[in-house]
Motif scaffolding. Structure first.
Motif, PDB file in Angstrom:
ATOM      1  N   MET A   1       0.848  -1.194   0.000  1.00  0.00           N
ATOM      2  CA  MET A   1       0.000   0.000   0.000  1.00  0.00           C
ATOM      3  C   MET A   1       0.886   1.247   0.000  1.00  0.00           C
ATOM      4  O   MET A   1       1.895   1.307   0.691  1.00  0.00           O
ATOM      5  CB  MET A   1      -0.914  -0.006   1.228  1.00  0.00           C
ATOM      6  N   ALA A   2       0.495   2.244  -0.796  1.00  0.00           N
ATOM      7  CA  ALA A   2       1.303   3.450  -0.939  1.00  0.00           C
ATOM      8  C   ALA A   2       1.388   4.226   0.365  1.00  0.00           C
ATOM      9  O   ALA A   2       0.423   4.311   1.132  1.00  0.00           O
ATOM     10  CB  ALA A   2       0.704   4.346  -2.032  1.00  0.00           C
ATOM     11  N   LEU A   3       2.564   4.797   0.614  1.00  0.00           N
ATOM     12  CA  LEU A   3       2.769   5.632   1.787  1.00  0.00           C
ATOM     13  C   LEU A   3       1.964   6.926   1.636  1.00  0.00           C
ATOM     14  O   LEU A   3       2.011   7.586   0.600  1.00  0.00           O
ATOM     15  CB  LEU A   3       4.254   5.966   1.918  1.00  0.00           C
ATOM     16  N   LYS A   4       1.218   7.272   2.676  1.00  0.00           N
ATOM     17  CA  LYS A   4       0.382   8.477   2.639  1.00  0.00           C
ATOM     18  C   LYS A   4       1.127   9.622   3.313  1.00  0.00           C
ATOM     19  O   LYS A   4       1.471   9.538   4.488  1.00  0.00           O
ATOM     20  CB  LYS A   4      -0.965   8.208   3.324  1.00  0.00           C
ATOM     21  N   VAL A   5       1.362  10.693   2.549  1.00  0.00           N
ATOM     22  CA  VAL A   5       2.160  11.818   3.022  1.00  0.00           C
ATOM     23  C   VAL A   5       1.315  13.087   2.985  1.00  0.00           C
ATOM     24  O   VAL A   5       0.739  13.441   1.946  1.00  0.00           O
ATOM     25  CB  VAL A   5       3.419  12.019   2.151  1.00  0.00           C
ATOM     26  N   ALA A   6       1.246  13.779   4.120  1.00  0.00           N
ATOM     27  CA  ALA A   6       0.622  15.108   4.185  1.00  0.00           C
ATOM     28  C   ALA A   6       1.742  16.144   4.219  1.00  0.00           C
ATOM     29  O   ALA A   6       2.666  16.054   5.034  1.00  0.00           O
ATOM     30  CB  ALA A   6      -0.250  15.235   5.423  1.00  0.00           C
ATOM     31  N   LEU A   7       1.671  17.098   3.312  1.00  0.00           N
ATOM     32  CA  LEU A   7       2.701  18.129   3.176  1.00  0.00           C
ATOM     33  C   LEU A   7       2.092  19.459   3.611  1.00  0.00           C
ATOM     34  O   LEU A   7       1.148  19.954   2.999  1.00  0.00           O
ATOM     35  CB  LEU A   7       3.162  18.190   1.718  1.00  0.00           C
ATOM     36  N   ILE A   8       2.605  20.026   4.697  1.00  0.00           N
ATOM     37  CA  ILE A   8       2.052  21.264   5.258  1.00  0.00           C
ATOM     38  C   ILE A   8       2.947  22.433   4.870  1.00  0.00           C
ATOM     39  O   ILE A   8       4.167  22.393   5.083  1.00  0.00           O
ATOM     40  CB  ILE A   8       1.951  21.175   6.790  1.00  0.00           C
ATOM     41  N   THR A   9       2.344  23.463   4.302  1.00  0.00           N
ATOM     42  CA  THR A   9       3.093  24.657   3.928  1.00  0.00           C
ATOM     43  C   THR A   9       2.351  25.898   4.396  1.00  0.00           C
ATOM     44  O   THR A   9       1.121  25.952   4.315  1.00  0.00           O
ATOM     45  CB  THR A   9       3.327  24.725   2.407  1.00  0.00           C
ATOM     46  N   PRO A  10       3.077  26.917   4.898  1.00  0.00           N
ATOM     47  CA  PRO A  10       2.401  28.124   5.365  1.00  0.00           C
ATOM     48  C   PRO A  10       1.981  29.066   4.248  1.00  0.00           C
ATOM     49  O   PRO A  10       1.312  30.067   4.508  1.00  0.00           O
ATOM     50  CB  PRO A  10       3.462  28.784   6.256  1.00  0.00           C
ATOM     51  N   THR A  11       2.367  28.785   3.006  1.00  0.00           N
ATOM     52  CA  THR A  11       2.029  29.665   1.886  1.00  0.00           C
ATOM     53  C   THR A  11       0.902  29.066   1.065  1.00  0.00           C
ATOM     54  O   THR A  11       0.849  27.855   0.841  1.00  0.00           O
ATOM     55  CB  THR A  11       3.255  29.906   0.992  1.00  0.00           C
ATOM     56  N   GLY A  12       0.012  29.923   0.599  1.00  0.00           N
ATOM     57  CA  GLY A  12      -1.192  29.461  -0.082  1.00  0.00           C
ATOM     58  C   GLY A  12      -0.975  29.076  -1.540  1.00  0.00           C
ATOM     59  O   GLY A  12       0.054  29.373  -2.144  1.00  0.00           O
ATOM     60  N   ARG A  13      -1.980  28.432  -2.079  1.00  0.00           N
ATOM     61  CA  ARG A  13      -1.960  28.027  -3.479  1.00  0.00           C
ATOM     62  C   ARG A  13      -1.815  29.261  -4.376  1.00  0.00           C
ATOM     63  O   ARG A  13      -2.437  30.291  -4.145  1.00  0.00           O
ATOM     64  CB  ARG A  13      -3.263  27.304  -3.811  1.00  0.00           C
ATOM     65  N   GLY A  14      -1.001  29.140  -5.413  1.00  0.00           N
ATOM     66  CA  GLY A  14      -0.794  30.245  -6.336  1.00  0.00           C
ATOM     67  C   GLY A  14       0.355  31.159  -5.954  1.00  0.00           C
ATOM     68  O   GLY A  14       0.799  31.978  -6.755  1.00  0.00           O
ATOM     69  N   SER A  15       0.870  31.030  -4.725  1.00  0.00           N
ATOM     70  CA  SER A  15       1.992  31.857  -4.298  1.00  0.00           C
ATOM     71  C   SER A  15       3.271  31.431  -5.015  1.00  0.00           C
ATOM     72  O   SER A  15       3.463  30.248  -5.316  1.00  0.00           O
ATOM     73  CB  SER A  15       2.184  31.724  -2.784  1.00  0.00           C
ATOM     74  N   ARG A  16       4.146  32.419  -5.300  1.00  0.00           N
ATOM     75  CA  ARG A  16       5.449  32.111  -5.875  1.00  0.00           C
ATOM     76  C   ARG A  16       6.545  32.145  -4.823  1.00  0.00           C
ATOM     77  O   ARG A  16       7.730  32.162  -5.149  1.00  0.00           O
ATOM     78  CB  ARG A  16       5.771  33.087  -7.015  1.00  0.00           C
ATOM     79  N   ALA A  17       6.157  32.157  -3.548  1.00  0.00           N
ATOM     80  CA  ALA A  17       7.135  32.146  -2.459  1.00  0.00           C
ATOM     81  C   ALA A  17       7.885  30.814  -2.437  1.00  0.00           C
ATOM     82  O   ALA A  17       7.405  29.789  -2.934  1.00  0.00           O
ATOM     83  CB  ALA A  17       6.440  32.381  -1.122  1.00  0.00           C
TER      84      ALA A  17
END
Length: 331
Positions: A1-17
């Motif tokens: 079964m595939a490893l389930k990964v949650a990726l948390i980022t403080p910058t929102g979708r569409g940001s170029r940061a």
């Protein structure tokens, strides 16, 4: 079964940061390793981190300080989940000193810490070093039909958001007093987080004919300017391992960089193109030297190309695989 990964980022979708760019790139690399990946904001309810209705096997949180609340919430919501905290420049070189309790609490909660340059261990408390893994951010080569440098100007590229830790106008100030016969010109790309920096950039253009600020451009336009430029200037006061350095190396674009751990940790201690932080005169001398001494520019180009293999996507993918293995997991 595939490893389930949650990726948390403080910058929102569409940001170029930078944090968002890292998260976006890692989604693709983790999926290439066979993982199921979901991106979540640092302010979201941890219930949003569930993948296919199940808790994640692994949570990777970018930015120890900005994602602090999400890191602690993850530990409460998913006590059996492995947790990775990814350290940024402002984390290590600012918030570690201004908010040490918050910073250290995030690090203590992590099973594995990820740094983005080789000198990071110099600035972390020794008790955290056994958990540290280094993953270099990768870049793609420029396309074969990319634009070529022009003959009228020798363009120096500065790429990144205009904010205090980047010391963004240092290169512009360095070209103000060049001899009249110099063809050097600074092209600055990047958005601003407040009006003050936008005003400062416009004021600089008004008095400095060797400086152009083009604002926040899409990725493909940035890559075009990388192809047109003769070299890149990175004047940051602090960096956590800037992806723009990786991009320059892979493109064979010589770099003049401030002498800080985040740059030395990518370019190497013996790199020939360093100048002291905020030293306008030293940067001006280096800029002029690249113009009048082709051999010096050639040395810088050979040095960045020698570093390029560690910034290939396959190297970054292998680095992420090492991080997963350090958590005792397999993709």
């Amino acid at each position: 079964m595939a490893l389930k990964v949650a990726l948390i980022t403080p910058t929102g979708r569409g940001s170029r940061a930078g944090n968002r760019a890292t998260a976006t790139r890692w989604v693709g690399l983790l999926r290439a390793l066979g993982c199921q990946v979901k991106v979540a904001g640092s302010q979201e309810d941890m219930a949003q981190c569930r993948i296919a209705g199940r808790p994640p096997d692994l949570v990777m949180a970018l930015h120890a300080w900005r994602s602090h609340a999400a890191i602690l919430a993850c530990r409460r919501a998913f006590p059996d989940c492995s947790l990775v905290v990814v350290l940024t420049g402002t984390d290590v070189y600012r918030f570690q000193h201004s908010h040490p309790e918050v910073f250290h609490e995030s690090l203590a909660a992590a099973d594995v810490l990820v740094g983005l340059h080789d000198c990071l261990a110099e600035d972390l408390p020794s008790r955290f070093l056994p958990r540290l893994q280094v993953v270099h951010q990768s870049a793609l080569p420029l396309p074969p039909r990319a634009p070529r440098p022009g003959r009228r100007h020798l363009d120096v590229l500065v790429a990144g958001h205009l904010r205090e830790e980047k010391d963004p106008l240092r290169a512009a100030r360095a070209v103000r007093e060049l001899p009249a016969d110099s063809r050097l010109r600074v092209i600055q790309l990047g958005g601003t987080l407040d009006d003050a920096w936008a005003d400062a950039a416009r004021d600089e253009m008004a008095v400095n004919p060797r400086y152009r600020w083009l604002g926040d451009l899409p990725r493909w336009r940035v890559r075009q300017w990388m192809a047109r430029a003769r070299l890149m200037a990175i004047s940051s006061r602090m960096e956590g391992g800037a992806n723009v350095v990786s991009e320059a190396c892979v493109a064979g674009l010589p770099v003049l960089a401030s002498d800080i751990p985040g740059n030395r940790g990518l370019l190497g201690n013996d790199y020939a193109g360093y100048f002291s932080v905020a030293d306008t005169a030293a940067l001006r001398d280096l800029l002029r030297r690249t113009e009048v001494e082709p051999a010096f520019l050639g040395t810088l180009r050979r040095q960045v190309l020698a570093r390029a293999p560690q910034f290939r996507p396959e190297a970054e993918r292998y680095g992420l695989a090492r991080v997963i293995a350090a958590c005792g997991l397999t993709p």
